[in-house]
Each structure stands twice: as structure tokens, then as C-alpha cells.
Design a protein around this motif. Structure first.
Motif, mmCIF file in Angstrom:
data_model
loop_
_atom_site.group_PDB
_atom_site.id
_atom_site.type_symbol
_atom_site.label_atom_id
_atom_site.label_comp_id
_atom_site.label_asym_id
_atom_site.label_seq_id
_atom_site.Cartn_x
_atom_site.Cartn_y
_atom_site.Cartn_z
ATOM 1 N N SER A 133 0.861 -1.181 0.000
ATOM 2 C CA SER A 133 0.000 0.000 0.000
ATOM 3 C C SER A 133 0.893 1.226 0.000
ATOM 4 O O SER A 133 1.852 1.292 0.777
ATOM 5 C CB SER A 133 -0.883 0.045 1.250
ATOM 6 O OG SER A 133 -1.933 -0.873 1.185
ATOM 7 N N ALA A 134 0.587 2.170 -0.848
ATOM 8 C CA ALA A 134 1.295 3.445 -0.847
ATOM 9 C C ALA A 134 0.482 4.426 -0.019
ATOM 10 O O ALA A 134 -0.675 4.699 -0.325
ATOM 11 C CB ALA A 134 1.469 3.956 -2.262
ATOM 12 N N VAL A 135 1.088 4.933 1.051
ATOM 13 C CA VAL A 135 0.409 5.867 1.944
ATOM 14 C C VAL A 135 1.331 7.059 2.167
ATOM 15 O O VAL A 135 2.418 6.912 2.734
ATOM 16 C CB VAL A 135 0.056 5.197 3.298
ATOM 17 C CG1 VAL A 135 -0.631 6.185 4.224
ATOM 18 C CG2 VAL A 135 -0.801 3.957 3.096
ATOM 19 N N TRP A 140 4.023 0.671 2.408
ATOM 20 C CA TRP A 140 3.728 -0.216 3.535
ATOM 21 C C TRP A 140 3.516 -1.620 2.976
ATOM 22 O O TRP A 140 2.826 -1.807 1.982
ATOM 23 C CB TRP A 140 2.455 0.220 4.255
ATOM 24 C CG TRP A 140 2.552 1.530 4.981
ATOM 25 C CD1 TRP A 140 2.684 2.769 4.424
ATOM 26 C CD2 TRP A 140 2.498 1.726 6.391
ATOM 27 N NE1 TRP A 140 2.714 3.723 5.400
ATOM 28 C CE2 TRP A 140 2.597 3.117 6.618
ATOM 29 C CE3 TRP A 140 2.365 0.869 7.478
ATOM 30 C CZ2 TRP A 140 2.586 3.663 7.900
ATOM 31 C CZ3 TRP A 140 2.332 1.416 8.753
ATOM 32 C CH2 TRP A 140 2.447 2.789 8.961
ATOM 33 N N GLU A 141 4.080 -2.598 3.640
ATOM 34 C CA GLU A 141 3.899 -4.010 3.270
ATOM 35 C C GLU A 141 2.529 -4.468 3.770
ATOM 36 O O GLU A 141 2.183 -4.241 4.925
ATOM 37 C CB GLU A 141 5.018 -4.820 3.918
ATOM 38 C CG GLU A 141 4.894 -6.294 3.806
ATOM 39 C CD GLU A 141 5.931 -7.009 4.674
ATOM 40 O OE1 GLU A 141 5.700 -8.200 4.960
ATOM 41 O OE2 GLU A 141 6.945 -6.399 5.072
ATOM 42 N N ARG A 142 1.753 -5.101 2.897
ATOM 43 C CA ARG A 142 0.461 -5.679 3.302
ATOM 44 C C ARG A 142 0.684 -7.126 3.737
ATOM 45 O O ARG A 142 1.417 -7.875 3.094
ATOM 46 C CB ARG A 142 -0.521 -5.679 2.137
ATOM 47 C CG ARG A 142 -1.120 -4.346 1.805
ATOM 48 C CD ARG A 142 -2.129 -4.495 0.680
ATOM 49 N NE ARG A 142 -2.870 -3.264 0.469
ATOM 50 C CZ ARG A 142 -3.945 -3.178 -0.288
ATOM 51 N NH1 ARG A 142 -4.426 -4.246 -0.912
ATOM 52 N NH2 ARG A 142 -4.560 -2.029 -0.429
ATOM 53 N N GLU A 172 -9.412 1.124 5.327
ATOM 54 C CA GLU A 172 -9.490 1.713 6.662
ATOM 55 C C GLU A 172 -8.112 1.731 7.323
ATOM 56 O O GLU A 172 -7.747 2.714 7.972
ATOM 57 C CB GLU A 172 -10.482 0.948 7.538
ATOM 58 C CG GLU A 172 -11.922 1.222 7.194
ATOM 59 C CD GLU A 172 -12.891 0.489 8.106
ATOM 60 O OE1 GLU A 172 -13.758 1.181 8.663
ATOM 61 O OE2 GLU A 172 -12.776 -0.742 8.264
ATOM 62 N N LEU A 173 -7.348 0.652 7.154
ATOM 63 C CA LEU A 173 -6.003 0.621 7.729
ATOM 64 C C LEU A 173 -5.139 1.716 7.109
ATOM 65 O O LEU A 173 -4.335 2.351 7.802
ATOM 66 C CB LEU A 173 -5.370 -0.758 7.528
ATOM 67 C CG LEU A 173 -6.066 -1.934 8.227
ATOM 68 C CD1 LEU A 173 -5.319 -3.231 7.954
ATOM 69 C CD2 LEU A 173 -6.228 -1.700 9.721
ATOM 70 N N GLU A 174 -5.293 1.960 5.811
ATOM 71 C CA GLU A 174 -4.544 3.021 5.144
ATOM 72 C C GLU A 174 -4.938 4.394 5.699
ATOM 73 O O GLU A 174 -4.090 5.287 5.831
ATOM 74 C CB GLU A 174 -4.769 2.968 3.632
ATOM 75 C CG GLU A 174 -4.106 1.770 2.986
ATOM 76 C CD GLU A 174 -4.583 1.495 1.567
ATOM 77 O OE1 GLU A 174 -5.512 2.186 1.074
ATOM 78 O OE2 GLU A 174 -4.036 0.563 0.945
ATOM 79 N N THR A 175 -6.209 4.572 6.051
ATOM 80 C CA THR A 175 -6.659 5.832 6.658
ATOM 81 C C THR A 175 -5.945 6.063 7.978
ATOM 82 O O THR A 175 -5.476 7.168 8.261
ATOM 83 C CB THR A 175 -8.190 5.820 6.863
ATOM 84 O OG1 THR A 175 -8.816 5.711 5.579
ATOM 85 C CG2 THR A 175 -8.679 7.068 7.569
ATOM 86 N N LEU A 176 -5.843 5.015 8.799
ATOM 87 C CA LEU A 176 -5.143 5.128 10.077
ATOM 88 C C LEU A 176 -3.658 5.385 9.843
ATOM 89 O O LEU A 176 -3.061 6.252 10.491
ATOM 90 C CB LEU A 176 -5.363 3.869 10.922
ATOM 91 C CG LEU A 176 -4.685 3.809 12.288
ATOM 92 C CD1 LEU A 176 -5.001 5.042 13.135
ATOM 93 C CD2 LEU A 176 -5.082 2.531 13.024
ATOM 94 N N ALA A 177 -3.045 4.669 8.914
ATOM 95 C CA ALA A 177 -1.618 4.871 8.624
ATOM 96 C C ALA A 177 -1.359 6.299 8.151
ATOM 97 O O ALA A 177 -0.357 6.917 8.536
ATOM 98 C CB ALA A 177 -1.152 3.861 7.579
ATOM 99 N N ALA A 178 -2.254 6.845 7.336
ATOM 100 C CA ALA A 178 -2.086 8.205 6.824
ATOM 101 C C ALA A 178 -2.192 9.254 7.931
ATOM 102 O O ALA A 178 -1.643 10.355 7.798
ATOM 103 C CB ALA A 178 -3.118 8.490 5.734
ATOM 104 N N ALA A 179 -2.880 8.927 9.018
ATOM 105 C CA ALA A 179 -3.059 9.875 10.116
ATOM 106 C C ALA A 179 -1.875 9.895 11.079
ATOM 107 O O ALA A 179 -1.800 10.759 11.955
ATOM 108 C CB ALA A 179 -4.340 9.546 10.888
ATOM 109 N N LEU A 180 -0.929 8.973 10.934
ATOM 110 C CA LEU A 180 0.194 8.898 11.868
ATOM 111 C C LEU A 180 1.167 10.046 11.624
ATOM 112 O O LEU A 180 1.663 10.238 10.516
ATOM 113 C CB LEU A 180 0.916 7.552 11.727
ATOM 114 C CG LEU A 180 0.080 6.332 12.083
ATOM 115 C CD1 LEU A 180 0.844 5.054 11.788
ATOM 116 C CD2 LEU A 180 -0.354 6.380 13.542
ATOM 117 N N GLU A 181 1.423 10.799 12.678
ATOM 118 C CA GLU A 181 2.323 11.942 12.603
ATOM 119 C C GLU A 181 3.443 11.772 13.626
ATOM 120 O O GLU A 181 3.215 11.294 14.735
ATOM 121 C CB GLU A 181 1.560 13.237 12.923
ATOM 122 C CG GLU A 181 0.498 13.590 11.917
ATOM 123 C CD GLU A 181 1.081 14.007 10.566
ATOM 124 O OE1 GLU A 181 2.245 14.462 10.529
ATOM 125 O OE2 GLU A 181 0.355 13.873 9.561
#
Length: 188
Positions: A133-135, A140-142, A172-181
């Protein structure tokens, strides 16, 4: 003649009673289902754990910021191995933050400086590689565990491993990963 009319009236009365009972049961079931639909999911405040992690971790810490509406933090567990701010850690430091997603599924973010392969196997429930997944410009490895229907996204940084996992969809997992700061320790 009067006995035939009485029998018909008693039959109609019986049907009316049965229909009334069924209507009451259906109504009660509708109320229970509606009440469950509006259940309040308990929310936790993970600010203290995010702050503590940024102070004690020997790696860059991350925390979700700006998740869309419907994401509810349900659990936060910081394992410090007894490390205090300013001390050198003797054991891996790990943080796991769980969420209920807008689709009413579970998703979690975990970060640690533990052995990457062991950490990914444990948190990702021994999922098998399932693409990428590109985030936000990062790959990110799936991983997917078919038996448990659990998905994971894994990012191996230089000093820590980040895993976003759960029964949620990859989207949904990509949404959470994108929110990581990245988190910075507070200035003294």
C-alpha cells in the motif's frame, strides 16, 4: 345457528390475540435492535501515552492526528519495561492503540523497537505477504491472515517498526496509517 357464530367469533378473537402478541414481540425486538445500534462505544484518551512514548522511546514516536469522524479510540497500552524519561531503555518499548472504525471494525496501531520480524509476526497474527500500500509517499507491506481475517500494514523504519492491523479493510487501515504523525518530546 347461534353456535356457528360463536365459534367464528372465538376464532377471530384467537387470531387477534395471536397477532397482537406477534406485534408486541416484533416491537420489542425493534426497540432492542435500535438501542444496540445506538450503543456508545467507550472512548479512551491516549494523549498521556503518546506523550510518554515521545519522552522515553529511543526512536521517533508516532501518533494519529486528524482521523475522520467515526474513529473511536478504545484502548491504549504503553509497555515501557520500567523505563523512565531520561533513562536508557533496557527492553523494547512498545505502544498499541486500538480503534473502533466507522465501519464498526477493529483497527490498531502498534510501534516498537523490538525485533522487527518477531514484532510483525505477533502483531500481524502471522499474516502472509499480500502486496503493498502506498500511503503518503511511503510503501507499507500488506500482510493477511486468512484464517483470522486479519490484515496488517507494516512499515519498517530505521529505528522502529510500525504496524497498523485488525479486522478492518485495507482502506481503513490506510486511513489510520495516513493519520500517523511524528511526535516530538515536549521542550523543557
Amino acid at each position: 345457528m347461534s353456535s356457528g357464530g360463536g365459534r367464528a367469533n372465538s376464532t377471530l378473537t384467537g387470531y387477534a390475540i395471536v397477532l397482537g402478541a406477534i406485534a408486541l414481540i416484533v416491537g420489542a425486538m425493534a426497540l432492542v435492535v435500535d438501542a444496540r445500534r445506538q450503543e456508545h462505544i467507550p472512548s479512551v484518551d491516549y494523549t498521556a501515552d503518546a506523550l510518554s512514548l515521545s519522552e522515553i522511546a529511543p526512536y521517533r514516536s508516532y501518533a494519529p492526528e486528524g482521523l475522520p469522524e467515526g474513529w473511536t479510540p478504545t484502548s491504549s497500552r504503553l509497555e515501557t519495561g520500567g523505563t523512565l524519561p531520561g533513562e536508557e531503555p533496557t527492553e523494547p518499548i512498545r505502544w498499541t492503540l486500538g480503534f473502533a472504525t466507522p465501519e464498526d471494525r477493529h483497527a490498531a496501531f502498534s510501534i516498537s523497537d523490538a525485533d522487527p520480524d518477531e514484532f510483525v509476526a505477533e502483531v500481524g497474527m502471522n499474516g502472509e505477504p499480500d502486496g503493498e500500500s502506498a500511503v503518503d509517499g511511503r510503501t507499507w507491506e500488506r500482510r493477511y491472515n486468512e484464517a483470522e481475517n486479519e490484515r496488517s500494514l507494516v512499515l519498517r523504519a530505521d529505528d522502529a517498526t510500525l504496524v497498523v492491523s485488525g479486522g478492518a479493510s485495507y482502506e481503513e487501515l490506510e486511513t489510520l496509517a495516513a493519520a500517523l504523525e511524528p511526535q516530538e518530546p515536549p521542550q523543557e
